[in-house]
Design a protein around this motif. Sequence first.
Motif, PDB file in Angstrom:
ATOM      1  N   LYS A  40       0.800  -1.220   0.000  1.00 37.24           N
ATOM      2  CA  LYS A  40       0.000   0.000   0.000  1.00 37.24           C
ATOM      3  C   LYS A  40       0.845   1.289   0.000  1.00 37.24           C
ATOM      4  O   LYS A  40       0.368   2.353   0.396  1.00 37.24           O
TER       5      LYS A  40
ATOM      6  N   ASN B   8      -5.652  11.223  -2.145  1.00 42.73           N
ATOM      7  CA  ASN B   8      -5.408   9.820  -1.817  1.00 42.73           C
ATOM      8  C   ASN B   8      -6.278   8.880  -2.636  1.00 42.73           C
ATOM      9  O   ASN B   8      -5.829   7.795  -3.040  1.00 42.73           O
ATOM     10  N   SER B   9      -7.520   9.275  -2.863  1.00 39.05           N
ATOM     11  CA  SER B   9      -8.435   8.377  -3.568  1.00 39.05           C
ATOM     12  C   SER B   9      -9.475   9.169  -4.334  1.00 39.05           C
ATOM     13  O   SER B   9      -9.773  10.323  -4.005  1.00 39.05           O
ATOM     14  N   ARG B  37       0.565   4.214 -13.816  1.00 36.50           N
ATOM     15  CA  ARG B  37      -0.472   3.605 -13.008  1.00 36.50           C
ATOM     16  C   ARG B  37      -0.038   2.196 -12.648  1.00 36.50           C
ATOM     17  O   ARG B  37       0.773   1.572 -13.341  1.00 36.50           O
ATOM     18  N   VAL B  85      -3.846   2.456  -8.964  1.00 39.40           N
ATOM     19  CA  VAL B  85      -3.240   3.613  -8.310  1.00 39.40           C
ATOM     20  C   VAL B  85      -2.508   4.402  -9.384  1.00 39.40           C
ATOM     21  O   VAL B  85      -1.697   3.846 -10.130  1.00 39.40           O
ATOM     22  N   THR B 104      -2.868   8.340  -6.394  1.00 35.01           N
ATOM     23  CA  THR B 104      -4.315   8.372  -6.183  1.00 35.01           C
ATOM     24  C   THR B 104      -4.889   7.009  -6.519  1.00 35.01           C
ATOM     25  O   THR B 104      -4.696   6.513  -7.631  1.00 35.01           O
ATOM     26  N   LYS B 105      -5.599   6.429  -5.573  1.00 32.50           N
ATOM     27  CA  LYS B 105      -6.256   5.150  -5.840  1.00 32.50           C
ATOM     28  C   LYS B 105      -7.604   5.431  -6.487  1.00 32.50           C
ATOM     29  O   LYS B 105      -8.482   6.058  -5.888  1.00 32.50           O
ATOM     30  N   THR B 107     -11.095   4.133  -7.920  1.00 31.60           N
ATOM     31  CA  THR B 107     -12.085   3.066  -7.891  1.00 31.60           C
ATOM     32  C   THR B 107     -13.104   3.358  -8.981  1.00 31.60           C
ATOM     33  O   THR B 107     -13.598   4.486  -9.097  1.00 31.60           O
TER      34      THR B 107
END
Lengths: 115, 110
Positions: A40, B8-9, B37, B85, B104-105, B107
Motif C-alpha cells: 500500500k 489519496n483516492s 499507473r 493507483v 491516487t487510488k 475506484t
Amino acid sequence: DTEVTQTPKHLVMGMTNKKSLKCEQHMGHRAMYWYKQKAKKPPELMFVYSYEKLSINESVPSRFSPECPNSSLLNLHLHALQPEDSALYLCASSQVGQGLYTEAFFGQGTRLTVV
Amino acid sequence: DAKTTQPNSMESNEEEPVHLPCNHSTISGTDYIHWYRQLPSQGPEYVIHGLTSNVNNRMASLAIAEDRKSSTLILHRATLRDAAVYYCSRIQGGSEKLVFGKGTKLTVNP
C-alpha cells in the motif's frame, strides 16, 4: 518485445542467506532501475544504472548490492537482510537518448520474504 | 521526494470521464510531468508524459496548466480495468531519476 523479466517471482530467505534477484530486458534500453515497494505504498527508488554504470544510489544499505553485467541484465545481490526488507522488488528499464529520458517499462516484481 | 501532491483516492462510474489532479507548484522549467499507473498485483505502467503542451495518446490525455504548477490526467471513458493507483511524477529533463509520489487510488464503479 516490450517485456522486463524478473526472476524469481517469489523468494523466501533467512537472515543469514545470500541470494540474488535477476532482471532482463531486450529492448535496447540503457537505463535500468531497482525499486522497493511495501504494501500500500508507492515504489521507492533504490538504484539506477545508466550505460552499465551506477548513476543513482538512494542511500540504500550495503546489504543490497546491485550489479549490471551488461546492457540487458541487472542483478540485485542480497546478504544479511532483515525482516523489514520483506517487500516487492521491482525492476524497470528505459531508453536514454539525446539526453532525454523516455518511458520506463516495469517487470512484475519479485516478492521477497525475509524470515 | 516526487514533489507532487495528489488526492489519496477518487471514485468514478464506468464509462464516465475521470479527471485526476496533480499539484507540482515548485516545478522547474525543465521538469517533465509523467503519469504511471499500477494495477493490483502488477508493476507500474507508463501512461503519459508532457512538458508544456497538452498531450494525448491512446490511453489518456494530459492537461497541463499554463503556469505548469498543476496538471490533470484525463481518462475519457473509465472502464473497470482502469481501477488502479495513479502516480504523478516530475522528472528533470535528461535525468533518469523517476521518483513516485503517493498516488491516487481510483475506484471505478460498474
